[in-house]
Design a protein around this motif. Structure first.
Motif, PDB file in Angstrom:
ATOM      1  N   ASN A 226       0.826  -1.205   0.000  1.00  0.00           N
ATOM      2  CA  ASN A 226       0.000   0.000   0.000  1.00  0.00           C
ATOM      3  C   ASN A 226       0.851   1.241   0.000  1.00  0.00           C
ATOM      4  N   TRP A 227       1.791   1.248   0.916  1.00  0.00           N
ATOM      5  CA  TRP A 227       2.671   2.402   1.005  1.00  0.00           C
ATOM      6  C   TRP A 227       3.441   2.589  -0.276  1.00  0.00           C
ATOM      7  N   GLN A 229       2.678   1.789  -3.194  1.00  0.00           N
ATOM      8  CA  GLN A 229       1.840   2.371  -4.238  1.00  0.00           C
ATOM      9  C   GLN A 229       1.779   3.871  -4.098  1.00  0.00           C
ATOM     10  N   ARG A 230       1.578   4.277  -2.882  1.00  0.00           N
ATOM     11  CA  ARG A 230       1.456   5.718  -2.680  1.00  0.00           C
ATOM     12  C   ARG A 230       2.756   6.422  -3.033  1.00  0.00           C
ATOM     13  N   TYR A 234       3.845   9.426  -5.877  1.00  0.00           N
ATOM     14  CA  TYR A 234       4.615  10.649  -5.709  1.00  0.00           C
ATOM     15  C   TYR A 234       5.885  10.586  -6.519  1.00  0.00           C
ATOM     16  N   SER A 325       6.184   9.168   6.692  1.00  0.00           N
ATOM     17  CA  SER A 325       4.872   9.784   6.748  1.00  0.00           C
ATOM     18  C   SER A 325       4.798  10.799   7.866  1.00  0.00           C
ATOM     19  N   PRO A 330       2.223  14.950   1.986  1.00  0.00           N
ATOM     20  CA  PRO A 330       2.092  14.314   0.675  1.00  0.00           C
ATOM     21  C   PRO A 330       2.496  15.291  -0.420  1.00  0.00           C
TER      22      PRO A 330
END
Lengths: 422, 95
Positions: A226-227, A229-230, A234, A325, A330
């Motif tokens: 998940n991370w 992907q994020r 970016y 994070s 973001p």
């Protein structure tokens, strides 16, 4: 971590009780899961002290006979057990949907295991006359059985205690994967491993532990994915920005204000050299050199290939995503922190890129926009040095000889340093 | 006794380097260190000078970059002033 919030099952108190006991066991069973490299860091022996004493596998609270003879049923119970525990893990994501499901599962799980649970509780009751609550039973039961194990080492142990060395474990894993994790049956594993001193039961218990580990691993990998992907999102945004250097600067400015010099940063950046995105490196280097000085005659300008947007490196993000994070908003994950310490090595690099240094007594008019480094950041930097004198020098300038400094100071009227009164 | 001086000087050097990263001038550095770290400006100045002697090239380049920034900032500043003037003059009719 299987840290389960006890608030979850408000409908079924019974289940809640059982769940708690399971989860407590589980969270105690797997303390190392917060770190990476689970399988290597976990010493299987330590994890299950006293449990591998032969007959009892109390973590799943199952009848060992069933375990020995009926692998399928064991799997089922295990599955339901693990899923019930797992579901609690995924709590945050899909609470409502799963609440019903897991009620069913936990209902069935607790239903099927409640009888066994009672059995085991009653078994444990004997050595442990003190505790009343099931959860305590679970905990103390283990410990008492641990004590028992040590006492009964000579007596009750039917199977020899196996020392699961990494090599042994590797072969085990090989065999399991060959068969397929879910299909891997201890007898077949034993065959594949071909080691004489292993009994089927050793393998069976080891397999059980291994399966639990895998579930954990998979859950964590999913999270890491998940991370990743994020970050990729970016990262994708970052590469085109690399071309437009000037565009970067205002975007970076707020985050570049002052790099968080957290103690983690040193190892945070070591892997960077592996990723070095060349084009972006150069552009970043140029970015930095552009603003403070337009010449390339920058003092210590090492060709640092240690900057690069952290690409989708799952293990990296797996370990550090929390930190990232926390420190970043973001949209700015790729640059600020990786740049920070190496930036210092690239010589006088401003804390704030558009560094219009109008103050300082060199030019008269006070700039309308004050790009002077903020007092807070200076204070922070200074505080950092004062509290952590062991930190390496950011610029690594050649130090002057103590004698010449002292001599000079004496001429100025300062007899000794550090001065007794500042 | 010699050691504590050395480590003290080392600390001051470290602090100065931090200021250099912030692109501060010597005077600013002296002020900051005095204010935030209780280091006498004369000490800061002395260490700075000594550092300069040992690292001439660095400080030369540093000085260059500083001057360039100032030039830029002056341009920027004058532009800003002009903008302000034009803005305020456009506002005037309202007042």
């Amino acid at each position: 971590m299987l840290a389960v919030s006890p608030l979850r099952n408000t409908r079924n108190d019974e289940n809640k009780g059982k769940m708690e006991s399971f989860s407590i066991i589980s969270s105690e069973e797997f303390p190392d899961f917060a770190e990476g490299n689970l399988l290597e860091s976990i010493d299987f022996d330590d994890l299950f002290i006293g449990i591998d004493e032969g007959d009892m596998l109390p973590d799943l609270e199952m009848d060992p006979e069933i375990l020995a003879d009926l692998p399928t049923s064991r799997c089922d119970v295990e599955e339901s057990m693990n899923t019930s525990v797992e579901k609690t893990d995924e709590d945050s994501s899909q609470r409502k949907e799963e609440e019903e499901e897991e009620d069913k599962i936990s209902g069935s799980g607790s239903g099927s295991s409640s009888s066994k649970g009672e059995e085991i509780f009653s078994k444990r009751e004997e050595p442990n006359a003190v505790d009343k609550t099931p959860s305590k039973y679970a905990v103390k039961g283990r410990k008492s059985s641990a004590a028992q194990a040590k006492n009964n080492n000579q007596g009750k142990r039917k199977t020899k205690k196996v020392d699961w060395t990494p090599e042994l474990h590797r072969r085990f894993v090989q065999a399991v994967e060959q068969l397929g994790v879910d299909k891997a049956v201890p007898s077949r594993i034993l065959e594949l491993m071909g080691i004489d001193c292993l009994t089927r039961h050793n393998i069976a218990s080891h397999l059980q532990k291994y399966r639990s580990h895998r579930k954990h691993l998979l859950a964590r990998e999913a999270e890491a994915a998940n991370w990743t992907q994020r970050r990729q999102m970016y990262g994708g945004a970052a590469t085109p920005v690399g071309g437009g250097k000037r565009d970067i600067s205002p975007w970076l400015a707020p985050t570049m204000g002052f790099p968080p010099m957290s103690p983690m940063h040193h190892h945070h950046f070591r892997p960077l050299h592996v990723w070095g995105h060349p084009t972006l490196d150069q552009s970043l280097v140029h970015l930095w050199t552009k603003h403070p000085a337009h010449t390339t005659s920058q003092p210590p300008q090492p060709p640092q290939s240690t900057w690069g947007p952290p690409p989708a490196n799952p293990s990296f993000w797996h370990h550090h995503h929390q930190r990232v994070s926390n420190g970043l908003t973001p949209g700015t994950p790729c640059f600020p922190q990786p740049i920070a310490p190496t930036r210092f090595r690239a010589a006088p690099v401003p804390g704030i890129p558009p560094h219009h240094h109008g103050t300082g007594g060199q030019s008269g008019p006070h700039p309308l926009i004050d790009f002077h480094p903020s007092k807070e950041s200076i204070d922070a930097a200074i505080g950092d040095v004062l509290t952590k004198p062991w930190l390496p020098l950011p610029l690594g300038l050649k130090p002057p000889s103590t004698d010449s400094v002292l001599g000079e100071l004496q001429r100025q009227g300062v007899p000794k340093i550090p001065p007794s009164c500042a | 006794m010699g050691d504590s001086s050395t480590s003290y000087i080392h600390m001051v050097q470290h602090l100065i380097e931090k200021c250099l990263i912030f692109n501060m001038t010597k005077e600013e550095c002296m002020e900051a260190l005095s204010k935030h770290a209780n280091i006498k400006p004369v000490i800061t100045s002395t260490v700075w000078n000594e550092l300069e002697k040992e690292n001439k090239e660095f400080f030369e380049a540093y000085a260059q970059s500083q001057s360039k920034q100032d030039r830029m900032s002056e341009e920027e500043t004058s532009r800003m002033i002009q903008k302000m003037i034009s803005d305020s003059s456009s506002k005037d009719p309202d007042e």
